[in-house]
Enzyme design. Sequence first.
Site, PDB file in Angstrom:
ATOM      1  N   CYS A   2      -4.768  17.780 -21.493  1.00 58.56           N
ATOM      2  CA  CYS A   2      -4.840  19.122 -22.056  1.00 58.56           C
ATOM      3  C   CYS A   2      -3.961  20.048 -21.225  1.00 58.56           C
ATOM      4  O   CYS A   2      -3.898  19.940 -20.007  1.00 58.56           O
ATOM      5  CB  CYS A   2      -6.245  19.705 -22.094  1.00 58.56           C
ATOM      6  SG  CYS A   2      -7.376  18.766 -23.102  1.00 58.56           S
ATOM      7  N   ARG A  27       0.852  16.658 -22.007  1.00 59.25           N
ATOM      8  CA  ARG A  27      -0.516  16.497 -21.494  1.00 59.25           C
ATOM      9  C   ARG A  27      -1.529  16.248 -22.605  1.00 59.25           C
ATOM     10  O   ARG A  27      -2.695  15.943 -22.349  1.00 59.25           O
ATOM     11  CB  ARG A  27      -0.939  17.760 -20.731  1.00 59.25           C
ATOM     12  CG  ARG A  27      -0.083  18.060 -19.533  1.00 59.25           C
ATOM     13  CD  ARG A  27      -0.489  19.372 -18.918  1.00 59.25           C
ATOM     14  NE  ARG A  27      -1.775  19.279 -18.259  1.00 59.25           N
ATOM     15  CZ  ARG A  27      -1.958  19.015 -16.976  1.00 59.25           C
ATOM     16  NH1 ARG A  27      -0.919  18.823 -16.203  1.00 59.25           N
ATOM     17  NH2 ARG A  27      -3.147  18.949 -16.459  1.00 59.25           N
ATOM     18  N   TRP A  76      -5.943  17.146 -25.720  1.00 63.93           N
ATOM     19  CA  TRP A  76      -6.091  15.693 -25.781  1.00 63.93           C
ATOM     20  C   TRP A  76      -7.597  15.486 -25.881  1.00 63.93           C
ATOM     21  O   TRP A  76      -8.331  15.719 -24.923  1.00 63.93           O
ATOM     22  CB  TRP A  76      -5.533  15.044 -24.512  1.00 63.93           C
ATOM     23  CG  TRP A  76      -5.492  13.552 -24.558  1.00 63.93           C
ATOM     24  CD1 TRP A  76      -4.489  12.767 -25.060  1.00 63.93           C
ATOM     25  CD2 TRP A  76      -6.492  12.647 -24.081  1.00 63.93           C
ATOM     26  NE1 TRP A  76      -4.810  11.443 -24.932  1.00 63.93           N
ATOM     27  CE2 TRP A  76      -6.024  11.335 -24.331  1.00 63.93           C
ATOM     28  CE3 TRP A  76      -7.744  12.806 -23.467  1.00 63.93           C
ATOM     29  CZ2 TRP A  76      -6.765  10.202 -23.991  1.00 63.93           C
ATOM     30  CZ3 TRP A  76      -8.474  11.670 -23.125  1.00 63.93           C
ATOM     31  CH2 TRP A  76      -7.975  10.385 -23.384  1.00 63.93           C
ATOM     32  N   ASN A 100      -9.603  22.559 -19.540  1.00 61.27           N
ATOM     33  CA  ASN A 100      -9.017  21.240 -19.290  1.00 61.27           C
ATOM     34  C   ASN A 100      -9.998  20.481 -18.395  1.00 61.27           C
ATOM     35  O   ASN A 100     -10.519  21.062 -17.448  1.00 61.27           O
ATOM     36  CB  ASN A 100      -7.666  21.440 -18.570  1.00 61.27           C
ATOM     37  CG  ASN A 100      -7.079  20.164 -18.032  1.00 61.27           C
ATOM     38  OD1 ASN A 100      -7.386  19.086 -18.520  1.00 61.27           O
ATOM     39  ND2 ASN A 100      -6.236  20.273 -17.027  1.00 61.27           N
ATOM     40  N   GLY A 101     -10.270  19.213 -18.727  1.00 61.24           N
ATOM     41  CA  GLY A 101     -11.204  18.440 -17.904  1.00 61.24           C
ATOM     42  C   GLY A 101     -12.493  18.177 -18.662  1.00 61.24           C
ATOM     43  O   GLY A 101     -12.540  18.312 -19.891  1.00 61.24           O
ATOM     44  N   GLU A 504       4.505  -4.426 -15.845  1.00 56.72           N
ATOM     45  CA  GLU A 504       5.062  -3.117 -16.186  1.00 56.72           C
ATOM     46  C   GLU A 504       5.839  -3.191 -17.509  1.00 56.72           C
ATOM     47  O   GLU A 504       5.729  -2.297 -18.353  1.00 56.72           O
ATOM     48  CB  GLU A 504       5.952  -2.632 -15.034  1.00 56.72           C
ATOM     49  CG  GLU A 504       6.722  -1.353 -15.278  1.00 56.72           C
ATOM     50  CD  GLU A 504       5.858  -0.148 -15.649  1.00 56.72           C
ATOM     51  OE1 GLU A 504       4.635  -0.184 -15.467  1.00 56.72           O
ATOM     52  OE2 GLU A 504       6.436   0.838 -16.151  1.00 56.72           O
ATOM     53  N   LYS A 508       4.831  -0.952 -20.822  1.00 54.88           N
ATOM     54  CA  LYS A 508       5.772  -0.030 -21.493  1.00 54.88           C
ATOM     55  C   LYS A 508       5.861  -0.372 -22.970  1.00 54.88           C
ATOM     56  O   LYS A 508       5.845   0.497 -23.832  1.00 54.88           O
ATOM     57  CB  LYS A 508       7.136  -0.164 -20.819  1.00 54.88           C
ATOM     58  CG  LYS A 508       7.943   1.061 -20.784  1.00 54.88           C
ATOM     59  CD  LYS A 508       7.686   1.967 -19.599  1.00 54.88           C
ATOM     60  CE  LYS A 508       6.271   2.145 -19.200  1.00 54.88           C
ATOM     61  NZ  LYS A 508       6.045   2.834 -17.982  1.00 54.88           N
ATOM     62  N   GLU A 511       2.749   0.733 -24.848  1.00 55.58           N
ATOM     63  CA  GLU A 511       2.646   2.192 -24.941  1.00 55.58           C
ATOM     64  C   GLU A 511       3.486   2.785 -26.051  1.00 55.58           C
ATOM     65  O   GLU A 511       3.021   3.636 -26.790  1.00 55.58           O
ATOM     66  CB  GLU A 511       3.158   2.826 -23.630  1.00 55.58           C
ATOM     67  CG  GLU A 511       2.192   2.863 -22.516  1.00 55.58           C
ATOM     68  CD  GLU A 511       2.813   3.583 -21.326  1.00 55.58           C
ATOM     69  OE1 GLU A 511       3.753   3.038 -20.713  1.00 55.58           O
ATOM     70  OE2 GLU A 511       2.370   4.687 -21.012  1.00 55.58           O
ATOM     71  N   HIS A 527      -3.125 -21.736 -17.715  1.00 55.67           N
ATOM     72  CA  HIS A 527      -4.574 -21.558 -17.522  1.00 55.67           C
ATOM     73  C   HIS A 527      -5.197 -20.764 -18.667  1.00 55.67           C
ATOM     74  O   HIS A 527      -6.279 -20.204 -18.508  1.00 55.67           O
ATOM     75  CB  HIS A 527      -4.835 -20.885 -16.165  1.00 55.67           C
ATOM     76  CG  HIS A 527      -4.309 -21.697 -15.031  1.00 55.67           C
ATOM     77  ND1 HIS A 527      -4.870 -22.883 -14.633  1.00 55.67           N
ATOM     78  CD2 HIS A 527      -3.209 -21.520 -14.240  1.00 55.67           C
ATOM     79  CE1 HIS A 527      -4.164 -23.398 -13.639  1.00 55.67           C
ATOM     80  NE2 HIS A 527      -3.153 -22.586 -13.389  1.00 55.67           N
ATOM     81  N   LYS A 626       0.274  12.421 -20.563  1.00 54.95           N
ATOM     82  CA  LYS A 626       0.970  12.034 -19.334  1.00 54.95           C
ATOM     83  C   LYS A 626       0.118  12.198 -18.083  1.00 54.95           C
ATOM     84  O   LYS A 626       0.136  11.355 -17.206  1.00 54.95           O
ATOM     85  CB  LYS A 626       2.246  12.854 -19.186  1.00 54.95           C
ATOM     86  CG  LYS A 626       3.055  12.398 -18.009  1.00 54.95           C
ATOM     87  CD  LYS A 626       4.509  12.356 -18.304  1.00 54.95           C
ATOM     88  CE  LYS A 626       5.284  11.674 -17.209  1.00 54.95           C
ATOM     89  NZ  LYS A 626       5.346  10.223 -17.348  1.00 54.95           N
TER      90      LYS A 626
HETATM   91  C1  F6R Z   1       2.603   4.467 -18.052  1.00 51.26           C
HETATM   92  C2  F6R Z   1       2.136   5.595 -17.299  1.00 51.26           C
HETATM   93  C3  F6R Z   1       0.747   5.571 -16.785  1.00 51.26           C
HETATM   94  C4  F6R Z   1       0.691   6.263 -15.411  1.00 51.26           C
HETATM   95  C5  F6R Z   1      -0.760   6.369 -14.937  1.00 51.26           C
HETATM   96  C6  F6R Z   1      -0.847   7.011 -13.568  1.00 51.26           C
HETATM   97  O1  F6R Z   1       3.911   4.626 -18.498  1.00 51.26           O
HETATM   98  O2  F6R Z   1       2.837   6.558 -17.123  1.00 51.26           O
HETATM   99  O3  F6R Z   1       0.251   4.281 -16.704  1.00 51.26           O
HETATM  100  O4  F6R Z   1       1.436   5.546 -14.508  1.00 51.26           O
HETATM  101  O5  F6R Z   1      -1.490   7.124 -15.849  1.00 51.26           O
HETATM  102  O6  F6R Z   1      -0.289   8.279 -13.582  1.00 51.26           O
HETATM  103  P1  F6R Z   1       0.200   8.972 -12.261  1.00 51.26           P
HETATM  104  O7  F6R Z   1       1.348   8.176 -11.748  1.00 51.26           O
HETATM  105  O8  F6R Z   1       0.601  10.345 -12.677  1.00 51.26           O
HETATM  106  O9  F6R Z   1      -0.944   8.952 -11.307  1.00 51.26           O
END
Ligand code: F6R
Length: 631
Positions: A2, A27, A76, A100-101, A504, A508, A511, A527, A626
Amino acid sequence: MCGIVGYVGTDAAKPFLIEGLKRLEYRGYDSAGFALYDPKSKDFIIRRSVGHVEALVEATHGMGDHERLGIAHTRWATHGVPSEVNAHPHRAGGLVLVHNGIIENHAQIKNQLIAEGVSFSSQTDTEVFVRLIEKHCLRLALAQKLVFLEATPLQKRDIALHALQRAASEVEGHYAVIFLIQGIEDCIFGLQAGAPLVLGQCKSGGLVASDLQAMLSHTSEVSFVPVSTIFEVSKGLSHFYDVKTLEEKTVKLEKIEWSSEKVAKDGFDHFMLKEIFQQPSVIADTLSGRMPLSELGSFVWDNPVAHEALWKNVKKVYLIACGTAYHSAMVAKYYFEKWAKLSVEVDIASEFRYRNPVFEVGTIVGVISQSGETADTLAALRLANEKGLTTFSVCNVPGSTIMRESNFQYSTKAGPEIGVASTKAFTAQLTVLTALAYDVAHLRGLSPNSKDSDEGFRSLARLPQDIESVLAHADEFQAVGASLENKKTILFIGRGTMYPIALEGALKLKEITYRHAEGYAAGELKHGPIALVDKDLAAVVMAPPDELHAKTLSNLEEIRSRGAFIVGIGEDKDTEFRKLCNSYIALPKTTWTTAPVLYVIPTQLISYGLARKLGCSIDKPRNLAKSVTVE
Ligand code: F6R
């Protein structure tokens, strides 16, 4: 999660609010709204709409252009579906609030308020909080033989701050709110109770927002509101008070180096693509001024004396993070163990905080976070601080809570990362952690095996150029991604440091394409996951020519013989590997030190290419935000 923004001043508030919301949209973007204060009617104008901020802009075109005080929100959803009625702001009598929160005990408080005759129009915890403040405003006013809405602005302010203090003492959770009071035309009030808020002053007025990016084009001097702080902001003035005592406190003004130009797409179709292409300069900035002249020297960190003291008697390292940042910690484990001979435990923050980890003497805890605000990572850091352990952070956002609350900071210099899927912040984290492990080895009198050290050191120094040469083939990598359009599952596999890179790569892809993807240690396939393999599965195999190369190729053979479509990522000259693949991504010669950074880049572009082909919302994938400020 948010985004909150507020403006009070002499210019029209709405443009500030909309610009701020657009910059904070990463956000959360399931609904948005604003409240403006109209001095003529002495009432609020509240507008909310479902969907992205643009929907709010369209729905409110030509209105609210003159009011000079307002607050806004992009959501969000946590409590209640994304809908107009659940969108913020929420109103209770003469108060209007955005939040927010999470208010954890909202259900209990709501029941209590309902029993007292209060009615609710939304399913949100936010409405519970604003109605609780209103209840206290009415009661405190009554105790002074006043009617809250008929009191003078000064009386209302005083009552509202005490009411906020009472409400805060009754709720549990980590959150931030800002609100307006009907009849007060020049002030925004708020509380930072565990979710970030930043205040700034521009020429025409005061600004408040969830993070820097909402105000960078107006000011570069900001105050980060400390946790447990009530505040009021008006044009030219900000005041901060302790939530428990209401005593005024001083909060320093900080100069921020980021500029607003950096928060633009610069001709790229998506922020994610721009950020992928920024990686050479980001890595150069992250290493700049830190690399020693030769492999025998020490890296230069912000406070060299404290850095040396920090690592002097360390016996064990915990590295804690979430998501992509967690994958960087996994890679770092290999370096710390091999070069610095330090025992490293890597933990997901949401697990670490609820376990009972045993800390030996000499344990140091490092947290890694792009945003510096991730709720679980922050909680893990606080736990380590409470246990009296020395802590450090690897973090990208200046002034973020995690940076401020850790004992030592190793900053990544990736600049604002807007695309929800992290790319440049990840490679910057890898770079800092690699340099750190290398340096800690030196501090401990352990020169990494001299041949490795020499080559690794030089490859780190030339990493920006090597990334450039990988990016020269970006179109080909995107085309490989697009060619996976009909595959149901995409498996990413690797061994050693390529295992976290496989995780990773899969993260990606999930996502931004919403395709099923899995990352696996290549040796684990037989396994269980090998049962998934058939002609509808594609496997992205990462095999740099290291000591595990032959073993990874054996694992490749096992899935190839069962019909999988193989995409290889390896060295240009590796003909043995190339001939086993349906599609091959050829990279320049790398070293063990820099392979994780160079090998992850094609996986970013494979995901991007497939997401484009599938028409997905690349910068704002569904259900994600994010900055994950709720647990
Ligand atoms: C994936 C991504 C998330 C963040 C995770 C931690 O692309 O961005 O998995 O890495 O939410 O976020 P931070 O790094 O801001 O603590």
